[in-house]
Design a protein around this motif. Structure first.
Motif, PDB file in Angstrom:
ATOM      1  N   ILE A 144      12.232  32.771  62.314  1.00 33.28           N
ATOM      2  CA  ILE A 144      11.365  32.569  63.477  1.00 33.28           C
ATOM      3  C   ILE A 144      10.836  31.140  63.498  1.00 33.28           C
ATOM      4  CG2 ILE A 144       9.209  33.288  64.577  1.00 33.28           C
ATOM      5  CD1 ILE A 144       9.737  36.100  63.543  1.00 33.28           C
ATOM      6  N   ALA A 200      12.707  36.633  57.640  1.00 34.13           N
ATOM      7  CA  ALA A 200      12.453  36.733  59.077  1.00 34.13           C
ATOM      8  C   ALA A 200      11.542  35.605  59.546  1.00 34.13           C
ATOM      9  CB  ALA A 200      11.830  38.092  59.402  1.00 34.13           C
ATOM     10  N   ALA A 228      12.358  46.110  59.839  1.00 37.92           N
ATOM     11  CA  ALA A 228      11.940  46.213  58.443  1.00 37.92           C
ATOM     12  C   ALA A 228      10.550  46.817  58.313  1.00 37.92           C
ATOM     13  CB  ALA A 228      11.981  44.842  57.780  1.00 37.92           C
ATOM     14  N   LEU A 229       9.704  46.591  59.341  1.00 33.46           N
ATOM     15  CA  LEU A 229       8.369  47.196  59.299  1.00 33.46           C
ATOM     16  C   LEU A 229       8.458  48.705  59.415  1.00 33.46           C
ATOM     17  CD1 LEU A 229       5.787  45.152  61.364  1.00 33.46           C
ATOM     18  CD2 LEU A 229       5.674  45.825  58.974  1.00 33.46           C
ATOM     19  N   VAL A 244      12.279  40.213  52.844  1.00 32.89           N
ATOM     20  CA  VAL A 244      12.733  40.368  54.225  1.00 32.89           C
ATOM     21  C   VAL A 244      11.772  39.665  55.168  1.00 32.89           C
ATOM     22  CG1 VAL A 244      13.254  42.022  56.036  1.00 32.89           C
ATOM     23  CG2 VAL A 244      13.901  42.531  53.699  1.00 32.89           C
ATOM     24  N   MET A 300       5.791  45.699  54.333  1.00 37.40           N
ATOM     25  CA  MET A 300       7.182  45.302  54.510  1.00 37.40           C
ATOM     26  C   MET A 300       7.614  44.564  53.248  1.00 37.40           C
ATOM     27  SD  MET A 300       8.306  43.149  57.773  1.00 37.40           S
ATOM     28  CE  MET A 300       9.695  42.090  57.833  1.00 37.40           C
ATOM     29  N   ASP A 301       8.910  44.614  52.958  1.00 43.03           N
ATOM     30  CA  ASP A 301       9.376  43.887  51.795  1.00 43.03           C
ATOM     31  C   ASP A 301       9.130  42.387  51.985  1.00 43.03           C
ATOM     32  OD1 ASP A 301      11.079  43.855  49.262  1.00 43.03           O
ATOM     33  OD2 ASP A 301      11.996  42.335  50.524  1.00 43.03           O
ATOM     34  N   ILE A 360      20.452  43.734  58.442  1.00 41.39           N
ATOM     35  CA  ILE A 360      19.192  44.476  58.392  1.00 41.39           C
ATOM     36  C   ILE A 360      19.095  45.453  59.563  1.00 41.39           C
ATOM     37  CG2 ILE A 360      16.689  44.189  58.676  1.00 41.39           C
ATOM     38  CD1 ILE A 360      16.938  41.786  56.792  1.00 41.39           C
ATOM     39  N   VAL A 419      12.378  38.249  65.110  1.00 39.89           N
ATOM     40  CA  VAL A 419      11.430  39.292  65.527  1.00 39.89           C
ATOM     41  C   VAL A 419      12.048  40.678  65.350  1.00 39.89           C
ATOM     42  CG1 VAL A 419      10.191  40.241  67.497  1.00 39.89           C
ATOM     43  CG2 VAL A 419      10.176  37.783  67.100  1.00 39.89           C
ATOM     44  N   ARG A 453      11.319  52.170  55.650  1.00 41.49           N
ATOM     45  CA  ARG A 453      10.853  52.071  54.267  1.00 41.49           C
ATOM     46  C   ARG A 453      11.962  51.637  53.308  1.00 41.49           C
ATOM     47  NH1 ARG A 453       7.485  50.277  54.270  1.00 41.49           N
ATOM     48  NH2 ARG A 453       6.158  50.672  56.004  1.00 41.49           N
ATOM     49  N   PHE A 472      13.448  49.000  53.184  1.00 47.13           N
ATOM     50  CA  PHE A 472      13.250  47.620  52.766  1.00 47.13           C
ATOM     51  C   PHE A 472      11.951  47.483  52.005  1.00 47.13           C
ATOM     52  CE2 PHE A 472      15.766  47.566  56.641  1.00 47.13           C
ATOM     53  CZ  PHE A 472      16.899  46.980  56.142  1.00 47.13           C
ATOM     54  N   SER A 473      11.856  48.153  50.880  1.00 48.56           N
ATOM     55  CA  SER A 473      10.582  48.065  50.178  1.00 48.56           C
ATOM     56  C   SER A 473      10.767  47.754  48.708  1.00 48.56           C
ATOM     57  CB  SER A 473       9.811  49.382  50.341  1.00 48.56           C
ATOM     58  OG  SER A 473      10.570  50.422  49.776  1.00 48.56           O
ATOM     59  N   VAL A 519      14.322  41.533  63.220  1.00 49.49           N
ATOM     60  CA  VAL A 519      14.335  41.820  61.784  1.00 49.49           C
ATOM     61  C   VAL A 519      12.972  42.363  61.350  1.00 49.49           C
ATOM     62  CG1 VAL A 519      14.442  40.782  59.493  1.00 49.49           C
ATOM     63  CG2 VAL A 519      16.118  40.149  61.228  1.00 49.49           C
ATOM     64  N   CYS A 520      11.898  41.699  61.811  1.00 45.35           N
ATOM     65  CA  CYS A 520      10.548  42.153  61.460  1.00 45.35           C
ATOM     66  C   CYS A 520      10.317  43.580  61.933  1.00 45.35           C
ATOM     67  CB  CYS A 520       9.497  41.253  62.113  1.00 45.35           C
ATOM     68  SG  CYS A 520       9.220  39.734  61.227  1.00 45.35           S
TER      69      CYS A 520
END
Lengths: 303, 344
Positions: A103, A99, B330-331, A95, A91-92, B283, B324, B334, B336-337, B326-327
């Motif tokens: 959290i 995040a 983004a996971l 970001v 992941m970037d 995002i 969460v 791609r 967001f790389s 956002v995670c």
């Protein structure tokens, strides 16, 4: 005593050193993480989580030592999460940092409400007895947090320069593909670096909370970001980064002294560390060459 | 919405849902009962729906603001400060207009002041980036802290606040955006104004501009490949600065729903938090019109829903979920790389 007298006094110096600890520890975390090639803006959240963990640990166990350990472990866990998302999950990093900061801010307030029924601060811890504003420089240096921070700086510098792990870490940060080609396990090294960095930042968060003897919502107050600025100014090196943190902390201490001594509005003084950070970033921004440049492989994955 | 965006959106939402269930369950409540409460407190009544619209509107603006930066490859996490100063400007200018200024003049002036203030605040990191090469992440974050001091100073020592309070004087009648209940009876009592509708138009215009205007196309292409754009003789540095300033103006416009549409004055802390949740909106919304609207509504629902469950589970639960989601997105995506390249 006039404002000038206070500024030059031992009390002021001792206070500055105390205030520098959270910055310096977070900066060490930043140095380790970014030298291995992982951008870490999650330092802010790391400070917050570890500050809360240290207070919760202390209140739950009644032991400041166990509480401090909880703070350091909490910081390492945030580092582990960041590493899992960025290094393993690809992941970037920015970001992920944003995040994790969200959290951390949310969950710290959630836990404050859940555990202590207050959304602003925790109960105070009592059994942590050291003279926070001791005027003697020697006593300040022997303060456990000051002492362990100095040790941590020396350790980080030694680790980066003198050990095989440090060499691998820097290789991953400069050229991850080449590092992988010679058999370094880039992902493992980076994960270890970010977790260790999180633990060091956790020491800083613990110091922050113990200084006030309680956790306050949002108490990291941008220190993680200021620490990152210190990392950049210092050219990603431990001792200079800590020195830069000392300068930021002196501005914070200066602000507190001046608030009590002058009629200048407090809000005007409160911006000192932030404005100084902006100025410093502007001064070093264009510097791209030589020993002060950023690790070349930052945010790059091995091919 | 683009078909390629669906999987990561679904994964993001699923992650958020699992986190919701997990946290609520660990807290000792029933996830199902809490989910019902959230629904009843938001879309279950027209009042709740009005409140969701009210909460979602600033998020839509700050989401658009962050998204504009993201397109150009910028990370403007200063939405919080830009929004705060924009709100202050809207409140102060709105209060100092002549009392009988008609709406067609007063509203644009007050909103323009808010956007100008947000833009000026974003101009600082823009200059620092373009002229001095300072990365905008740290500078915009620092400026959030500076903004709150500036606002305290302006309200207190600057004498902009009413004596003994942290709020400005009431804005003139013409600068107030009408409430939605003027047209739709059902929204009576809720804080929703016409701001969501304006937000819809702005979101449409901004997202369309990325394809239809030269500036929009250029910043999108710069975000994709700055080196190629430099080779094409596009003034990359000034475009980046302009994108950051425009992003600040959009964040400032978020005061439309709070100062001009709801309170009718500015007070310290009004609208705070929207700057950061806007990042999540951008995002999750991935730069499409539908996506941004949907994301703003979702996080608006979470914020309002947090109040509905607050008696059982602390409403801060929703802030955790925001991170969460956002995670999760983004996971799985791609796209967001590439942001951290060249970052510090």
């Amino acid at each position: 005593m006039g404002a000038l007298g206070i500024i030059a006094s031992g009390t002021m110096i001792a206070q500055t050193i105390h205030m520098a600890i959270p910055y310096a520890c977070a900066a060490l975390g930043g140095v380790l993480s970014e030298r291995s090639g992982v951008v870490n803006i999650a330092l802010e959240g790391t400070l917050l989580v570890s500050a809360l963990a240290s207070i919760v640990g202390t209140l739950a166990t009644g032991s400041a030592l166990l509480g401090a350990s909880a703070g350091i472990v909490g910081g390492a866990l945030v580092g582990l999460l960041h590493a899992a998302l960025v290094v393993r999950g690809r992941m970037d990093a920015i970001v992920s940092g944003i995040a994790l900061n969200l959290i951390a801010a949310g969950s710290s307030r959630f836990l404050l409400r859940a555990l202590y029924g207050s959304s602003s601060n925790s109960p105070r811890i009592n059994d942590w007895a050291y003279e926070g504003s001791s005027s003697s420089i020697l006593r300040t240096l022997l303060d456990p947090f000051v002492f362990s921070t100095l040790l941590a700086i020396a350790f980080t510098a030694w680790l980066l320069r003198r050990t095989r792990f440090g060499l691998h870490l820097r290789a991953c940060g400069e050229d991850p593909s080449a590092a992988q080609a010679v058999g370094i396990r880039v992902q493992s090294v980076r994960t270890a670096a970010v977790v260790l960095g999180g633990a060091l930042a956790g020491l800083g968060g613990t110091a922050l909370a113990f200084e006030l003897r309680q956790f306050q919502s949002g108490m990291s107050g941008g220190r993680g970001f200021i620490a990152l600025a210190a990392v950049i100014v210092s050219g990603w090196r431990p001792w200079p980064a800590a020195a830069a943190c000392l300068i930021f902390a002196s501005l914070e201490a200066l602000q507190i002294v001046l608030q009590n001594q002058t009629r200048v509005p407090g809000q005007l003084l409160a911006v000192l560390p932030y404005v100084a950070t902006l100025g410093v970033l502007a001064l070093v921004g264009k510097r791209k060459r030589g020993a002060m440049r950023a690790p070349a492989g930052i945010a790059k994955d091995p091919e | 919405m683009n078909r390629a965006l669906w999987p990561s959106t679904v994964i993001g939402l699923a992650t958020g849902w699992i986190a919701f269930c997990l946290v609520v369950w660990l807290y000792g409540c029933s996830p199902r009962a809490m989910a019902v409460l959230v629904f009843e407190g938001t879309w279950g009544t027209s009042y709740g729906a009005g409140q969701v619209l009210f909460k979602a509107t600033p998020l839509l603006f700050t989401g658009l603001a962050f998204d504009m930066g993201l397109r150009a490859g910028l990370v403007n996490i200063g939405g919080e400060g830009q929004l705060a100063l924009g709100s202050l400007a809207a409140g102060v200018v709105g209060a100092h207009l002549p009392a009988n200024t008609p709406m067609f003049a007063a509203l644009p002036v007050a909103l323009g002041a808010a956007m100008a203030a947000g833009a000026i605040w974003a101009l600082i990191p823009a200059v620092l980036k373009v002229r001095y090469g300072a990365h905008e992440i740290i500078s915009t974050m620092m400026l959030n802290s500076v903004a709150s001091s500036v606002i305290g100073l302006a309200l207190g020592a600057g004498g902009l606040a009413l004596v003994g309070t942290v709020r400005t004087a009431d804005i003139v009648h013409g600068a107030r955006l009408p409430r939605l209940d003027v047209v739709f009876e059902g929204f009576t009592g809720s804080a929703a104004s016409f701001a969501p509708l304006v937000g819809l138009l702005v979101a449409f215009a901004v997202t369309a501009s990325y394809r239809r205007t030269r500036f929009g196309r250029e910043i999108s292409l710069i975000g994709a490949n700055p080196v190629a754009m430099r080779a094409e003789n596009v003034p990359v540095d000034s475009r980046l600065g302009q994108a950051l300033v425009a992003s600040g103006a959009l964040a400032g416009a978020a005061s439309l729903g709070t100062v001009l549409g709801y309170k009718g004055y500015f007070e310290e802390g009004l609208g705070s938090g929207a700057g950061f949740v806007g990042i999540a909106v951008a995002i999750l919304g991935r730069g499409t019109f539908v996506g941004l609207i949907f994301a703003a509504l979702l996080f608006g629902t979470l914020q309002q829903g947090g109040l509905a469950v607050n008696a059982f589970v602390p409403k801060e639960l929703m802030d955790i979920l925001t991170g969460v989601v956002v995670c999760g997105v983004a996971l799985a995506d791609r796209r967001f790389s590439r942001l951290s390249k060249g970052a510090a």
